[in-house]
Enzyme design. Sequence first.
Site, short mmCIF file in Angstrom:
data_model
loop_
_atom_site.label_atom_id
_atom_site.label_comp_id
_atom_site.label_asym_id
_atom_site.label_seq_id
_atom_site.Cartn_x
_atom_site.Cartn_y
_atom_site.Cartn_z
N GLY A 73 6.87 2.19 -14.99
CA GLY A 73 5.58 3.31 -15.14
C GLY A 73 6.28 4.43 -15.69
CD GLU B 13 6.49 7.93 -8.09
OE1 GLU B 13 5.81 7.27 -9.57
OE2 GLU B 13 5.37 7.59 -7.05
CG ASP B 14 4.04 6.60 -13.39
OD1 ASP B 14 3.42 6.37 -11.83
OD2 ASP B 14 3.60 4.43 -13.74
CG ASP C 281 -3.43 7.69 -5.86
OD1 ASP C 281 -5.00 8.65 -6.24
OD2 ASP C 281 -3.84 6.37 -6.00
CB VAL D 6 -4.55 8.47 -15.68
CG1 VAL D 6 -3.92 9.13 -16.43
CG2 VAL D 6 -5.89 9.42 -15.93
NE ARG E 256 3.43 -1.48 -18.14
CZ ARG E 256 4.17 -1.28 -16.34
NH1 ARG E 256 4.35 0.12 -16.19
NH2 ARG E 256 3.81 -1.88 -15.66
P1 IMP Z 1 0.72 6.09 -4.68
O1 IMP Z 1 1.65 5.41 -3.25
O2 IMP Z 1 -0.59 5.60 -4.16
O3 IMP Z 1 1.13 7.49 -4.23
O4 IMP Z 1 0.80 5.70 -6.11
C1 IMP Z 1 1.49 5.29 -6.99
C2 IMP Z 1 1.58 4.52 -8.12
O5 IMP Z 1 0.12 4.24 -7.02
C3 IMP Z 1 1.75 4.56 -9.14
O6 IMP Z 1 3.48 4.81 -9.58
C4 IMP Z 1 0.93 4.44 -10.39
O7 IMP Z 1 2.16 3.27 -10.22
C5 IMP Z 1 0.16 3.33 -9.12
N1 IMP Z 1 -1.10 4.13 -10.01
C6 IMP Z 1 -1.88 4.80 -9.32
N2 IMP Z 1 -3.04 5.72 -9.71
C7 IMP Z 1 -2.82 5.18 -11.09
C8 IMP Z 1 -3.51 5.63 -12.30
O8 IMP Z 1 -4.81 6.53 -12.22
N3 IMP Z 1 -3.53 4.80 -13.36
C9 IMP Z 1 -2.17 3.60 -13.04
N4 IMP Z 1 -1.46 3.21 -12.37
C10 IMP Z 1 -2.01 4.31 -11.14
#
Ligand code: IMP
Length: 173
Positions: free
Chosen positions: A8, A61-62, A65, A115, A127
């Site tokens: 990502g 990180e990309d 969330d 997104v 991507r």
């Molecule tokens: P977290 O563990 O909930 O913080 O999620 C992080 C991961 O969820 C990111 O590295 C993405 O792979 C995925 N993710 C969360 N939101 C999005 C989005 O809006 N678009 C695409 N991938 C997302």
Amino acid sequence: VSCGWRNGPAMFIGVLRRAIEDDDVTIDFISISRFVPDSGRVKIKHDLECDIGGRDVVLVEDIVDTGLTLAYLLGQLSARNPRRLSTCTMLDRPQRRIVPQEIDYRGFELGTEYVLGYGLHVRDLYRNLPYGVAADRDTLVSRPGADVGRVSPGAGRAVGAPGSGEGPGCGGS
Ligand code: IMP
């Protein structure tokens, strides 16, 4: 050492690397996956190749969330005794945070919109878009490969693209 998880953040890391003049930078990747769906428990699928002990590490990180991924990775990497461990994310969605996270370097803050582009995907699609686009995830799951500019009202809105005049974005180069 600059560490991304999975592919990502790869596009974002490329941009960061070009902006860093220092020659002595190693880019490495770590890949994790959830092994029990929705449990929040993950395991390492692909580990770093380099030893980060005693080195300055930026975890890239990309998007952050819930913060669960970042928290897990920080735990993994800090156990390897880097000299300094800091965090960087292209996009941040603090509204959905479950695990509070201090982020040292943040690109843009998002609301609740999903997104795509600039490394972000649905089922590995989109991507390659050279900018971030807010899109309806459910629609794209049911119609893989659909044109994000047409799938639903509001979808395909370029996030932070030149001329969009609004909100966060991933840039366009
Ligand atoms: P977290 O563990 O909930 O913080 O999620 C992080 C991961 O969820 C990111 O590295 C993405 O792979 C995925 N993710 C969360 N939101 C999005 C989005 O809006 N678009 C695409 N991938 C997302």
